[in-house]
Design a protein around this motif. Structure first.
Motif, PDB file in Angstrom:
ATOM      1  N   PRO A 117       0.806  -1.233   0.000  1.00 19.84           N
ATOM      2  CA  PRO A 117       0.000   0.000   0.000  1.00 19.84           C
ATOM      3  C   PRO A 117       0.831   1.272   0.000  1.00 19.84           C
ATOM      4  N   TYR A 146      -1.982  -4.506  -7.354  1.00 15.58           N
ATOM      5  CA  TYR A 146      -2.675  -4.169  -6.107  1.00 15.58           C
ATOM      6  C   TYR A 146      -3.955  -4.993  -5.958  1.00 15.58           C
ATOM      7  N   GLN A 204      -8.221  -6.291  -0.406  1.00 15.67           N
ATOM      8  CA  GLN A 204      -7.523  -5.451   0.567  1.00 15.67           C
ATOM      9  C   GLN A 204      -8.544  -4.756   1.465  1.00 15.67           C
ATOM     10  N   THR A 214      -7.132   0.868   1.431  1.00 20.70           N
ATOM     11  CA  THR A 214      -7.262   1.496   0.117  1.00 20.70           C
ATOM     12  C   THR A 214      -7.659   2.955   0.239  1.00 20.70           C
ATOM     13  N   HIS A 260     -14.941   2.651  -3.853  1.00 21.85           N
ATOM     14  CA  HIS A 260     -13.873   3.545  -3.417  1.00 21.85           C
ATOM     15  C   HIS A 260     -13.913   4.897  -4.132  1.00 21.85           C
ATOM     16  N   LEU A 297      -7.108  -4.946  -5.054  1.00 27.86           N
ATOM     17  CA  LEU A 297      -8.148  -3.982  -4.712  1.00 27.86           C
ATOM     18  C   LEU A 297      -9.371  -4.629  -4.068  1.00 27.86           C
TER      19      LEU A 297
END
Length: 441
Positions: free
Chosen positions: A36, A84, A89, A94, A127, A86
């Protein structure tokens, strides 16, 4: 996943358009890190680069394939991934990455490679992100063995999820990967046709902000002609207010020398400007060796931007028939069914769409491309493609593995040689391209 978080960026397409209207080529990395802290540093470094940039979060292979157990195990053990994670996580992690790294003038696109991206799209929307890429053909045939019919159904739902997320302050963006099929040895007309058809598929299922991709191939004038053909067909078939063209720096075997890699990157930047494209996905000097660092990504962004600023502007490429070929491919598909998803399935089943060297079970596998003596991508065989009155395939017979490798390494050899100022010896990987059509793949 937690509740939907605040919007973190203005419309991706609008930001690209604003830069384009000011004469700036938007440059973008393929950047993705599982750590991250590094992912956040990469976004900030991209934003601060001396160029007009947008950010990228490239996802890891487990997430692309839907292997969430493996992704969660890697996160729990701290194992390094090639992107990553996404979806799996922690949402708070994030959110911390995106906090202050993304702003209304610096949107982020999520890049992945999944034939079933429904979980990915829901996660990015949660997000506050709204831009991604893919397509029912381009994210199925090269990357998975999922039946094409399933991929079409998955991507129909992906488009609907994005369309449902539309808000007065947010216009979701989807980029077709169709102009990048297999990376190399696919003649430009097929790339143009697939890029347009996937964009039309997106629009048919509610997406209104779309970008159309084209991957740099082996001859600059041929590429300029291909992008002009794509622009013409987009205007004819899909005249939406929010569309733009995006160029990918060469996706095949990349030069191994830093100088050769920079020369090839510079040529892709010139292609973007000369063809009137709005955005360029860059590659770095590390491409032939390993995943690039943040610093190498920034260097590539700034190098491409510098070259773009010195290029004079759009040119008119000679017409060698790419537009006519692409129009024939598109028109034939659209004649098969009013639903573009069903039309795509019928076209591949009947051999009327056929991607050279693609081994997916739903690809006919009869068409072949090759690099001719001038460095142009041509048709060697067309199978059942509706191009019989438009092209004259070379009809060459079987070729050796050495000749095939020579064609695959054509750009590496060309740019490493020009960078060194002398011809490389004929060590493995540096075999010159045969200069007669009959021996090319």
């Amino acid at each position: 996943m937690t509740a939907v978080l605040p919007l973190r960026a203005a419309s991706f397409g609008d930001i690209v358009a604003q830069h384009h209207d000011r004469g700036r080529l938007v440059v973008q990395p393929r950047m993705g890190f599982s750590d991250p802290a590094r992912m956040r540093q990469g976004l900030i470094a991209t934003r601060k680069a001396r160029a007009a940039t947008v950010g990228t979060i490239t996802l890891d292979s487990y997430t692309r394939l839907g292997d969430h157990r493996a992704a969660r195990e890697a996160i729990a053990t701290g194992a390094e991934l090639n992107g990553y994670p996404l979806v799996d996580q922690d949402a708070a992690v994030t959110a911390a990455i995106l906090d202050d790294a993304v702003n209304p003038l610096f949107p982020v696109q999520v890049r992945h490679g999944s034939a079933d991206a429904r979980h990915i799209i829901r996660a990015l929307l949660d997000h506050g992100l709204h831009a991604t890429e893919g397509g029912p053909v381009s994210y199925c045939l090269p990357y998975s063995r999922m039946p094409l019919r399933e991929a079409v159904d998955n991507w129909r739902r992906c488009c609907e999820i994005l369309a449902e997320a539309r808000r007065p302050t947010r216009e979701p963006h989807l980029e077709t990967f169709g102009g990048c099929m297999m990376g190399q040895l696919c003649p430009p007309a097929m790339l143009v046709a697939l890029s347009l058809l996937e964009g039309m598929f997106f629009a048919q299922h509610g997406v209104r902000c779309i970008s159309f991709s084209y991957a740099q191939q082996t001859h600059p004038e041929q590429d300029e002609e291909a992008v002009a053909a794509l622009r013409t067909l987009v205007g004819e078939y899909l005249p939406l207010p929010r569309t733009h063209l995006v160029i990918y720096t060469y996706m095949g075997v990349y030069p191994r020398t830093p100088a050769g890699a920079l020369r090839l990157l510079a040529e892709s930047a010139r292609l973007a400007v000369r063809s009137g494209a709005s955005r360029l996905i860059v590659k770095t000097t590390a491409e032939a060796h390993r995943l690039p660092t943040i610093a190498e990504n920034v260097t590539a962004l700034e190098h491409a931007a510098t070259v773009a600023r010195t290029e004079l502007g759009a040119v008119k490429a000679p017409d060698t028939g790419i537009l006519a070929q692409a129009r024939a491919l598109v028109g034939n598909v659209l004649s098969l069914d009013d639903d573009i998803g069903r039309a795509l399935l019928k076209a591949f089943a009947g051999g009327q769409l056929d991607v050279p060297f693609c081994l997916h079970p739903d690809n006919p596998g009869q068409a072949r491309g090759y690099v001719d003596g001038d460095g142009r991508l041509q048709w060697q065989r067309i199978g059942d493609l509706p191009l019989g009155d438009l092209v004259r395939p070379s009809g060459a017979g079987r070729v050796s593995s050495a000749d095939l490798l020579a064609s695959l390494r054509f750009m590496q050899h060309k740019f490493d040689c020009s960078a060194a100022g002398s011809v490389l010896d004929e060590a493995p990987g540096h075999r010159p391209l045969p200069q007669h059509e009959g021996s090319a793949p």
